[in-house]
Design a protein around this motif. Sequence first.
Motif, mmCIF file in Angstrom:
data_model
loop_
_atom_site.group_PDB
_atom_site.id
_atom_site.type_symbol
_atom_site.label_atom_id
_atom_site.label_comp_id
_atom_site.label_asym_id
_atom_site.label_seq_id
_atom_site.Cartn_x
_atom_site.Cartn_y
_atom_site.Cartn_z
ATOM 1 N N LYS A 7 0.838 -1.206 0.000
ATOM 2 C CA LYS A 7 0.000 0.000 0.000
ATOM 3 C C LYS A 7 0.874 1.258 0.000
ATOM 4 C CE LYS A 7 -4.222 1.780 1.271
ATOM 5 N NZ LYS A 7 -5.484 1.451 0.692
ATOM 6 N N ASP A 8 1.968 1.234 0.779
ATOM 7 C CA ASP A 8 2.894 2.374 0.812
ATOM 8 C C ASP A 8 3.552 2.573 -0.554
ATOM 9 O OD1 ASP A 8 2.385 2.733 3.557
ATOM 10 O OD2 ASP A 8 3.994 1.339 4.102
ATOM 11 N N ARG A 12 3.260 5.968 -2.943
ATOM 12 C CA ARG A 12 4.414 6.680 -3.508
ATOM 13 C C ARG A 12 4.353 6.691 -5.036
ATOM 14 N NH1 ARG A 12 9.114 6.581 0.253
ATOM 15 N NH2 ARG A 12 10.361 7.321 -1.471
ATOM 16 N N THR A 13 3.900 5.577 -5.609
ATOM 17 C CA THR A 13 3.760 5.500 -7.065
ATOM 18 C C THR A 13 2.715 6.497 -7.545
ATOM 19 O OG1 THR A 13 4.360 3.166 -7.007
ATOM 20 C CG2 THR A 13 3.285 3.948 -9.004
ATOM 21 N N ASN A 18 1.302 11.382 -10.304
ATOM 22 C CA ASN A 18 0.164 12.301 -10.157
ATOM 23 C C ASN A 18 -1.151 11.609 -10.506
ATOM 24 O OD1 ASN A 18 1.722 14.529 -9.315
ATOM 25 N ND2 ASN A 18 2.262 14.974 -11.434
ATOM 26 N N GLU A 19 -1.346 10.435 -9.942
ATOM 27 C CA GLU A 19 -2.551 9.630 -10.161
ATOM 28 C C GLU A 19 -3.261 9.400 -8.840
ATOM 29 O OE1 GLU A 19 -4.022 8.266 -12.859
ATOM 30 O OE2 GLU A 19 -2.568 9.090 -14.266
ATOM 31 N N LYS A 20 -4.460 8.856 -8.927
ATOM 32 C CA LYS A 20 -5.204 8.464 -7.725
ATOM 33 C C LYS A 20 -4.578 7.202 -7.154
ATOM 34 C CE LYS A 20 -8.584 11.474 -8.322
ATOM 35 N NZ LYS A 20 -8.620 12.659 -7.521
ATOM 36 N N ILE A 21 -4.675 7.030 -5.831
ATOM 37 C CA ILE A 21 -4.065 5.877 -5.170
ATOM 38 C C ILE A 21 -4.669 4.575 -5.669
ATOM 39 C CG2 ILE A 21 -3.790 4.693 -2.955
ATOM 40 C CD1 ILE A 21 -3.464 7.430 -1.664
ATOM 41 N N TYR A 22 -5.998 4.529 -5.836
ATOM 42 C CA TYR A 22 -6.631 3.280 -6.274
ATOM 43 C C TYR A 22 -6.193 2.876 -7.680
ATOM 44 C CZ TYR A 22 -10.099 6.225 -8.684
ATOM 45 O OH TYR A 22 -10.716 7.136 -9.490
ATOM 46 N N ALA A 24 -3.094 3.586 -8.963
ATOM 47 C CA ALA A 24 -1.722 3.115 -8.796
ATOM 48 C C ALA A 24 -1.689 1.744 -8.124
ATOM 49 C CB ALA A 24 -0.917 4.117 -7.981
ATOM 50 N N GLU A 25 -2.624 1.495 -7.187
ATOM 51 C CA GLU A 25 -2.672 0.191 -6.509
ATOM 52 C C GLU A 25 -2.847 -0.943 -7.505
ATOM 53 O OE1 GLU A 25 -5.842 0.720 -3.664
ATOM 54 O OE2 GLU A 25 -4.408 0.718 -2.013
ATOM 55 N N LYS A 26 -3.682 -0.733 -8.520
ATOM 56 C CA LYS A 26 -3.910 -1.765 -9.535
ATOM 57 C C LYS A 26 -2.621 -2.083 -10.282
ATOM 58 C CE LYS A 26 -8.731 -0.540 -10.403
ATOM 59 N NZ LYS A 26 -9.673 0.008 -11.381
ATOM 60 N N PHE A 27 -1.876 -1.044 -10.655
ATOM 61 C CA PHE A 27 -0.638 -1.251 -11.398
ATOM 62 C C PHE A 27 0.434 -1.910 -10.535
ATOM 63 C CE2 PHE A 27 -2.533 2.141 -14.017
ATOM 64 C CZ PHE A 27 -2.507 1.496 -15.243
ATOM 65 N N VAL A 28 0.581 -1.430 -9.307
ATOM 66 C CA VAL A 28 1.583 -2.002 -8.399
ATOM 67 C C VAL A 28 1.260 -3.466 -8.126
ATOM 68 C CG1 VAL A 28 2.482 -1.900 -6.036
ATOM 69 C CG2 VAL A 28 2.233 0.199 -7.361
ATOM 70 N N ASP A 29 -0.005 -3.755 -7.857
ATOM 71 C CA ASP A 29 -0.423 -5.134 -7.600
ATOM 72 C C ASP A 29 -0.161 -6.016 -8.819
ATOM 73 O OD1 ASP A 29 -1.567 -7.062 -5.837
ATOM 74 O OD2 ASP A 29 -3.393 -7.005 -7.058
ATOM 75 N N ALA A 30 -0.459 -5.489 -10.003
ATOM 76 C CA ALA A 30 -0.236 -6.256 -11.233
ATOM 77 C C ALA A 30 1.247 -6.550 -11.445
ATOM 78 C CB ALA A 30 -0.800 -5.504 -12.437
ATOM 79 N N VAL A 31 2.102 -5.572 -11.195
ATOM 80 C CA VAL A 31 3.549 -5.768 -11.369
ATOM 81 C C VAL A 31 4.059 -6.846 -10.418
ATOM 82 C CG1 VAL A 31 5.820 -4.693 -11.055
ATOM 83 C CG2 VAL A 31 4.035 -3.486 -12.305
#
Length: 106
Positions: A7-8, A12-13, A18-22, A24-31
Amino acid sequence: MKTVTKKDVAKRTAQELNEKIYTAEKFVDAVFTVLRKILSEADPEVRIEIRDFGVFEVKKTKPKPKARNPRTGEIIYVPARRKTHFKAGKLLKEVLKEPLPPEEDQ
């Protein structure tokens, strides 16, 4: 020691892009999901190289026919398996080599 969660990383991502957290969460989780799948599907070894960050590897270990159980002293057989290894990239190594600032007494 500070613990940084997924989540952290997403927060930061999101700030970096300059995106919404939700979003960025999808992209980070996918990676992380893709990296985990690549490492777990290694047959038997694989290397993921991320420039300026580091290298993730799955390596084979040798079987150990005469390993010893430290609790009982019993001789046991440990089969070959796979293990993960991370090696920091050049830029990350340079940052980590910098001396720490002196700590102030409190």
